[in-house]
Motif scaffolding. Structure first.
Motif, PDB file in Angstrom:
ATOM      1  N   ASN A 175      -5.294  -9.942   1.056  1.00 19.29           N
ATOM      2  CA  ASN A 175      -4.431  -9.177   1.922  1.00 19.29           C
ATOM      3  C   ASN A 175      -4.037  -7.915   1.163  1.00 19.29           C
ATOM      4  N   ALA A 176      -4.510  -6.768   1.672  1.00 14.11           N
ATOM      5  CA  ALA A 176      -4.188  -5.500   1.014  1.00 14.11           C
ATOM      6  C   ALA A 176      -2.817  -5.042   1.494  1.00 14.11           C
ATOM      7  N   LYS A 177      -1.795  -5.482   0.767  1.00 12.58           N
ATOM      8  CA  LYS A 177      -0.431  -5.270   1.259  1.00 12.58           C
ATOM      9  C   LYS A 177      -0.047  -3.790   1.283  1.00 12.58           C
ATOM     10  N   THR A 178      -0.528  -3.040   0.317  1.00 14.93           N
ATOM     11  CA  THR A 178      -0.161  -1.620   0.270  1.00 14.93           C
ATOM     12  C   THR A 178      -0.737  -0.880   1.468  1.00 14.93           C
ATOM     13  N   VAL A 179      -2.017  -1.164   1.771  1.00 15.19           N
ATOM     14  CA  VAL A 179      -2.652  -0.530   2.927  1.00 15.19           C
ATOM     15  C   VAL A 179      -1.900  -0.921   4.195  1.00 15.19           C
TER      16      VAL A 179
END
Lengths: 371, 301
Positions: free
Chosen positions: B216-220
């Motif tokens: 899960n690319a949280k920043t994106v």
């Protein structure tokens, strides 16, 4: 008990004038007094009948004298401007709407003769955002309070009317929250919007619209004035249409505008005088709003004669379509007959070939084996 | 159920010699033109929630059908647990990174239920904030997941579909597949209690494997304002090709309805009743998930 002396504010506009004319035609009502800042146009004036016109600004304490001297018992407040253009800008609009309503209510509070107060409010008090429930009942509040324009003004005015009702419990107060008006004669936001040949919409959004025919609006106002309903009621026609659907039914062309550009577009159309929009009304294109009308039908006791679709169609009669439905019908009909002819030719050709061919094996037909 | 048709035993006896396909295609084309005319002139009905039955039946459902029958080969069970008429609340587990499961449940109930019931879904407010997607969801009969809308639909006798796990369910990592997440605040139970509608627990197996979310690319996600940004073995590595769902085999099972009418509408304000019912629904779904997983031979067959 029917009212004896009725005061109608905002009488120079179509709906106010029509209401005054309707009340003036009722012999049980002694006097009908119309108030507005501008004199009514010749067309409205002709219909007003025995209505007495007082040119007064409701922002001015003069209004109290009118109420006192005529012993007004029913006040219908309709002088609420929906768009800044009509009032001469947003600041005068707010002043007319909010300060004007305060002055009128102050005058009513002092006048012992007043027994009934009817407010023409709007469904704009519910705001319009994607976080809102699909259908508003009278008890619901805007999730995101309208930040400006008509919605905020109307919320303020409704607040003043509520506190007026608390201070004068002997006065019956009816608040009518109207859906968008439409019809062949009324001049409303949507009627001028749909008169544009190319109608701007927001890209990727399709608002639900609930409308109200002008005749139904008039009937509801007349009934609220002479009847005894107290409280708040949503007034809208049964049924809804989508914005895209309304545009197609009226034979307009939709011009989708990306969301961020909607604000500047509304400023542009207002400046050029095409449509008198306020930015917050452009939000309408975003999600739209629908009112629950159970209270109108069951407690207020009125069922609108026009559905939303019928009201739209009635308005459409006065509008020359850009893209006529008959044209689309003839084009698709023509294409259909071409297809039919082509298919007939193909079938004939096939049947010629078919005579020589052995009978085709019907697929999916297989002997069932007993197990 | 296929329609009964007369099959000529000896084709040479048949009066009409033309192959049936020729009549079919021109009728279909004529139907499509008629549909186009209706669309272009606005000659169709929509309801107060923005549901466009005409568009759903002619465009959206046909577009989903190949995915339903060919790609995921969805098998349904216990359709007789869904009432033929009247309001009911279908409560299902949510999974799959993208809520395809909601669409498949809609197709299942429309195509395979004897009464062709329309599932009116309740969607998260994020859906309605997005352009295109939001208006499309409304046209398909979805509305905002709030008690006002749910009660209104149930009161009108509609079949309402809800996924109480919400984004916690769709966006959970692959390692947590088939474990139910927390069931919100039980708002769906209060809606059912207030309207006295039965709750039909529904277990969906197969959706977990369509986009196995391994990261899960949280920043994106934060930059895009999304609740999560999935990383699957194929996405975003293969770009758009990675957006093709894996062809897992699906099961949708409807459990026995849990009636709520006997509690009375006042029970909606009793948190104990609401919690108990929520737990009961949650456990029923979890058990049918385990049962279906045991029955399933492999993920893809």
């Amino acid at each position: 008990m029917p009212p004896a002396v009725v005061l109608v504010t905002g009488v120079s506009r179509w709906l106010g004038g029509a209401l005054a004319a309707e009340l003036a035609a009722d012999p049980t009502i002694e006097r009908v007094i119309g108030v507005d800042t501008v004199p009514p146009g010749p067309e409205v004036l002709r219909r007003l009948g025995r209505t007495e016109f007082v040119r007064a600004d409701i922002r001015n304490p003069l209004i109290a004298k009118v109420i006192d001297s005529a012993a007004v018992d029913t006040v219908v407040h309709m002088n609420i401007s929906a768009t800044p253009g009509g009032a001469g800008g947003r600041v005068p609009m707010k002043e007319l709407n909010v300060i004007g309503s305060m002055q009128l209510l102050a005058a009513c509070q002092r006048a012992t003769s007043v027994r009934r107060f009817v407010l023409k409010s709007t469904s704009a008090v519910y705001g319009a955002s994607p976080r809102d429930p699909a259908v508003f009942t009278e008890s619901m509040q805007a999730r995101r309070m309208p930040s400006g324009g008509l919605g905020k003004d109307s919320l303020d005015i409704e607040g003043y009317v509520r506190s007026f009702a608390r201070r004068r419990p002997d006065v019956d107060v009816a608040v009518l929250r109207f859906a968008h008006f439409i019809g062949p004669r009324i001049d409303s936001l949507l009627t001028s919007f749909f008169r544009l040949p190319v109608v701007p919409t927001e890209l990727g959004r399709d608002a639900r619209l609930q409308l109200l025919h002008e005749d139904d609006a008039l009937a509801v106002l007349a009934r609220a004035t002479t009847g005894n309903f107290t409280g708040t009621v949503n007034v809208g026609a049964p049924g809804t249409v989508l914005m895209s659907q309304a545009i197609r039914r009226l034979g307009r062309i939709a011009a989708p505008v990306p969301g961020p550009a909607v604000g500047s577009l509304s400023r542009l159309t207002r400046r050029t005088g095409l449509v008198d929009w306020s930015p917050e009304q452009m939000h309408l294109l975003h999600s739209g709003r629908v009112l629950d009308t159970r209270v109108l039908r069951e407690e207020f006791g009125y069922s609108p004669r026009y559905t939303t679709s019928a009201a739209l169609a009635d308005y459409g009669r006065t509008l020359a379509p850009v893209v006529a439905a008959e044209l689309i019908g003839s084009v698709t009909g023509g294409a259909q007959s071409v297809v039919a002819r082509f298919a007939g030719g193909m079938a004939a050709g096939r049947s010629l070939l078919h005579r020589r061919d052995p009978a085709p094996v019907v697929p999916g037909l297989r002997a069932v084996r007993d197990l | 159920m296929p329609e009964a048709r007369v099959i000529p035993l000896r084709p040479e006896d048949d009066e009409s010699p033309g192959p049936p396909s020729s009549a079919d295609w021109d009728e279909q084309l004529a139907g499509a033109l008629e549909f186009l005319r209706g669309r272009l002139t606005g000659d169709y009905d929509t309801d107060e929630f923005g549901f466009d039955a005409d568009l759903t039946d002619h465009v959206l459902l046909p577009a989903l059908r190949p995915l339903f029958s060919r790609w995921f080969r969805v098998e349904t069970q216990g359709l007789d647990n869904v009432p033929d008429t009247g309001g009911a609340l279908v409560v299902a587990n949510h999974s799959g990174t993208i809520p395809v499961d909601a669409l498949m449940a809609t197709v299942a109930l429309h195509d395979e239920h004897p009464a062709s019931r329309r599932l009116r879904l309740l969607g998260a407010d994020l859906v309605f904030q997005l352009p295109v997607l939001g208006s499309m969801a409304r046209k398909m009969g979805t509305t905002l997941a709030c008690n006002e809308d749910a009660e209104r639909l149930l009161g009108a006798g509609e079949l309402v579909g809800v996924f109480p796990e919400g984004f916690k369910g769709v966006g959970k990592p692959f390692s947590e597949r088939y474990t139910l997440q927390r069931f919100g605040r039980g708002g769906f139970v209060t809606a059912a209690l207030r309207t006295g509608s039965p709750i039909v627990p529904c277990a969906i197996v197969g959706a977990e494997e369509i986009y196995p979310m391994i990261g899960n690319a949280k920043t994106v996600a934060r930059l895009l304002g999304l609740p999560y940004f999935p990383i699957t073995p194929t996405f975003p590595l293969l770009g758009l090709l990675g957006a093709v769902p894996l062809p897992s085999k699906w099961f949708i099972a409807f459990g026995e309805p849990i009636e709520t009418a006997s509690y009375g509408p006042a029970a909606a304000d009793d948190p104990m009743v609401v919690f108990n019912l929520t737990d009961q629904v949650r456990e029923t779904i979890q058990h049918s998930l385990y049962r279906l997983l045991l029955e399933r031979r492999s993920v893809f067959s």
